[in-house]
Design a protein around this motif. Structure first.
Motif, PDB file in Angstrom:
ATOM      1  N   UNK A 177      84.896  57.477 126.086  1.00  0.00           N
ATOM      2  CA  UNK A 177      85.459  58.145 124.927  1.00  0.00           C
ATOM      3  C   UNK A 177      86.823  57.694 124.477  1.00  0.00           C
ATOM      4  N   UNK A 178      87.365  56.631 125.020  1.00  0.00           N
ATOM      5  CA  UNK A 178      88.722  56.198 124.672  1.00  0.00           C
ATOM      6  C   UNK A 178      88.762  54.747 124.205  1.00  0.00           C
ATOM      7  N   UNK A 179      87.740  54.369 123.443  1.00  0.00           N
ATOM      8  CA  UNK A 179      87.625  53.001 122.942  1.00  0.00           C
ATOM      9  C   UNK A 179      87.547  51.989 124.075  1.00  0.00           C
ATOM     10  N   UNK A 180      87.008  52.432 125.206  1.00  0.00           N
ATOM     11  CA  UNK A 180      86.771  51.589 126.371  1.00  0.00           C
ATOM     12  C   UNK A 180      85.364  51.875 126.879  1.00  0.00           C
ATOM     13  N   UNK A 181      84.841  50.982 127.705  1.00  0.00           N
ATOM     14  CA  UNK A 181      83.565  51.223 128.370  1.00  0.00           C
ATOM     15  C   UNK A 181      83.601  50.529 129.724  1.00  0.00           C
ATOM     16  N   UNK A 182      82.823  51.020 130.685  1.00  0.00           N
ATOM     17  CA  UNK A 182      82.788  50.342 131.981  1.00  0.00           C
ATOM     18  C   UNK A 182      82.347  48.885 131.823  1.00  0.00           C
ATOM     19  N   UNK A 183      82.944  48.032 132.615  1.00  0.00           N
ATOM     20  CA  UNK A 183      82.589  46.616 132.560  1.00  0.00           C
ATOM     21  C   UNK A 183      81.104  46.450 132.851  1.00  0.00           C
ATOM     22  N   UNK A 184      80.435  45.681 132.024  1.00  0.00           N
ATOM     23  CA  UNK A 184      78.997  45.497 132.160  1.00  0.00           C
ATOM     24  C   UNK A 184      78.630  45.031 133.559  1.00  0.00           C
ATOM     25  N   UNK A 185      77.683  45.747 134.172  1.00  0.00           N
ATOM     26  CA  UNK A 185      77.223  45.378 135.504  1.00  0.00           C
ATOM     27  C   UNK A 185      78.003  46.009 136.629  1.00  0.00           C
ATOM     28  N   UNK A 186      79.099  46.722 136.300  1.00  0.00           N
ATOM     29  CA  UNK A 186      79.883  47.355 137.353  1.00  0.00           C
ATOM     30  C   UNK A 186      79.179  48.628 137.831  1.00  0.00           C
ATOM     31  N   UNK A 187      79.651  49.162 138.948  1.00  0.00           N
ATOM     32  CA  UNK A 187      79.017  50.362 139.496  1.00  0.00           C
ATOM     33  C   UNK A 187      79.213  51.576 138.597  1.00  0.00           C
ATOM     34  N   UNK A 188      80.227  51.526 137.718  1.00  0.00           N
ATOM     35  CA  UNK A 188      80.466  52.642 136.801  1.00  0.00           C
ATOM     36  C   UNK A 188      79.606  52.560 135.548  1.00  0.00           C
ATOM     37  N   UNK A 189      78.939  51.432 135.358  1.00  0.00           N
ATOM     38  CA  UNK A 189      78.126  51.211 134.150  1.00  0.00           C
ATOM     39  C   UNK A 189      76.735  51.795 134.374  1.00  0.00           C
ATOM     40  N   UNK A 190      76.646  53.126 134.221  1.00  0.00           N
ATOM     41  CA  UNK A 190      75.409  53.816 134.592  1.00  0.00           C
ATOM     42  C   UNK A 190      74.641  54.396 133.407  1.00  0.00           C
ATOM     43  N   UNK A 191      75.245  54.496 132.235  1.00  0.00           N
ATOM     44  CA  UNK A 191      74.581  55.108 131.098  1.00  0.00           C
ATOM     45  C   UNK A 191      73.700  54.101 130.366  1.00  0.00           C
ATOM     46  N   UNK A 192      72.546  54.545 129.836  1.00  0.00           N
ATOM     47  CA  UNK A 192      71.756  53.657 128.980  1.00  0.00           C
ATOM     48  C   UNK A 192      72.571  53.255 127.750  1.00  0.00           C
TER      49      UNK A 192
END
Length: 355
Positions: free
Chosen positions: A205-220
Motif C-alpha cells: 500500500x505504499x507504492x512498493x511491493x515485495x521483490x518478485x520471488x522473495x518469501x514476502x511475495x505471497x499474494x496473487x
C-alpha cells in the motif's frame, strides 16, 4: 391524405416469397441478418440503460426496514439492488454492471463464500466492521474501497454497536454473458485467519511491493492489494489538487490501481475518484464505459445528456455508455466511480469523446 406507395406486381410477388421464406426459416431457427444488421452493428452506442439518481436517505430507510425483518444469516447477503429503470428485471445498473447496498447489523456475520464474479465494496456508513479476503481482514471505515476479486474466499462481520452499510459493485452481468459463473460456500461461517489485519496493505500500500520471488511475495498478482483506505486516497487527491493543473473535463482525478502491475484494480472493473473545487464546472465528456458514481462529499449538479441531477452527500447515480457528462460543484465536490473500463480496454472497445 397520402396515398400508400403501390408496388409493381414483380416486387409484390418477391415480398410475398420473402415472407414465406422467413416463416420456413424460422422453423429451422434461422433469421435474416439484413433485417437486423442496423441494430446489431449500430453507428454508435445506444444503451438501453437510463440515467438515474438514488437518494441515499431513501435507500437507507428501506434497508434498515429490511434489516428488522430478515437476518443476514437468512439472506446470506442482505442487499438492496439498484436496478436501472431502463433494464428492469436484469438485476443490473448498466448492461455490464451490478450495484447494491449491503447492510450488516451489529453482531452479524455474512458467511464465507466465493464466486466467479469480481466485487468491490465502497463503505457508505459505519466504522470498524470488516471484510476478510482469504482469511485476512480489512477493517473498514467510511469511504474505504475494499476488493473481493473473483474466486477468492470472503466473509463480512460487524463486531461494533453500529450498522455498517456499503455499496457492492460486481461484474455479474459480464459473467452472466459468458455463462461462466460458479459459487461455493465454506463450511465455516468465517475463513480461518491467515494473516493479521493490514498485512497486505503494509506490503503493497505504499507504492512498493515485495521483490518478485522473495518469501514476502505471497499474494496473487491479480489481487495484490484489496484495501484502499479513504484516509490515503483522500490525502492523495488533495495533494494532486494542490500541485497539478485541473483537467477541464474530469477535474482532479485519480485511478485506483493494482500495485503489482499498475493496471486496473480487477480484471473487469476500474475505479477512480474525482475532486472539483467549489464553483468549478467540467466540460462535457462521454465514454463507452457506463459508470456508477457515489457522492463522497460536497454538493453540486451532474448534467447527463439532457438531464440535470442535484447531488448531495452519499447519493448514487449512473451515467450510461456514451452519455455526455459534466459536473458542477457548489461546494467542493468529491465523487467515487466504478465502471467496466478495465474489460473494455482489454477488448479494445473503450472510446471517449471530449467537447
Amino acid at each position: 391524405m397520402e396515398t400508400a406507395t403501390r408496388l409493381d406486381p414483380a416486387s409484390a410477388a418477391r415480398n410475398q416469397q420473402l415472407k414465406r421464406l422467413y416463416v420456413e426459416m424460422a422453423r429451422d431457427h434461422l433469421t435474416p441478418l439484413w433485417e437486423s444488421l442496423h441494430s446489431l452493428v449500430p453507428p454508435e452506442p445506444a444503451s438501453p440503460a437510463r440515467t438515474h439518481l438514488w437518494s441515499y436517505g431513501a435507500i437507507r430507510d428501506s434497508l434498515m426496514r429490511a434489516g428488522s425483518l430478515i437476518s443476514a444469516a437468512e439472506a446470506e447477503r442482505r442487499v438492496l439492488i439498484l436496478e436501472n429503470p431502463g433494464i428492469p428485471g436484469q438485476s443490473a445498473i448498466t448492461p455490464s454492471l451490478y450495484a447494491g447496498l449491503q447492510l450488516i447489523l451489529p453482531g452479524e456475520v455474512a458467511r464465507c463464500h466465493r464466486h466467479s464474479q469480481c466485487a468491490l465494496r465502497f463503505v457508505m456508513e459505519g466504522s470498524g466492521a470488516f471484510t476478510a479476503l482469504d482469511g485476512e481482514k480489512a477493517i473498514m471505515q467510511p469511504f474505504d474501497l475494499v476488493l473481493t476479486p473473483g474466486g477468492q474466499w470472503h466473509d463480512h462481520g460487524n463486531p461494533t454497536d453500529q450498522p455498517m452499510i456499503w455499496l457492492d459493485g460486481l461484474d455479474i452481468p459480464i459473467v452472466r454473458l459468458f455463462d461462466a459463473g460458479f459459487a461455493e460456500r465454506l463450511e465455516e461461517d468465517a475463513h480461518p485467519e491467515t494473516a493479521p489485519p493490514g498485512n497486505t496493505l503494509a506490503r503493497y500500500g505504499n507504492n512498493l511491493r515485495p521483490l518478485s520471488g522473495s518469501t514476502a511475495d505471497t499474494r496473487p498478482r491479480n489481487s495484490a492489494l484489496f484495501h484502499y483506505p479513504y484516509s490515503q486516497w483522500r490525502a492523495s487527491l488533495d495533494s494532486l489538487a494542490a500541485n497539478a493543473a485541473i483537467d477541464p473535463h474530469l477535474g482532479h482525478a485519480l485511478e485506483f490501481v493494482n500495485p503489482a502491475d499498475g493496471g486496473p484494480i480487477m480484471q473487469t472493473i476500474s475505479a477512480h475518484v474525482r475532486l472539483l473545487p467549489a464553483g468549478f464546472e467540467t466540460k462535457p465528456r462521454r465514454s463507452t464505459d457506463g459508470t456508477v458514481f457515489v457522492v463522497v462529499e460536497g454538493s453540486g449538479e451532474a448534467r447527463v445528456g439532457d438531464r440535470t441531477l442535484s447531488l448531495q452527500p452519499r447519493d448514487l447515480f449512473v451515467v450510461p455508455s456514451w452519455q455526455s457528462l459534466s459536473l458542477r460543484a457548489n461546494r467542493t465536490l468529491v465523487v467515487f466511480g466504478y465502471s467496466d473500463a478495465a474489460a473494455q480496454q482489454k477488448l479494445n472497445l473503450y472510446r471517449e469523446s471530449r467537447s
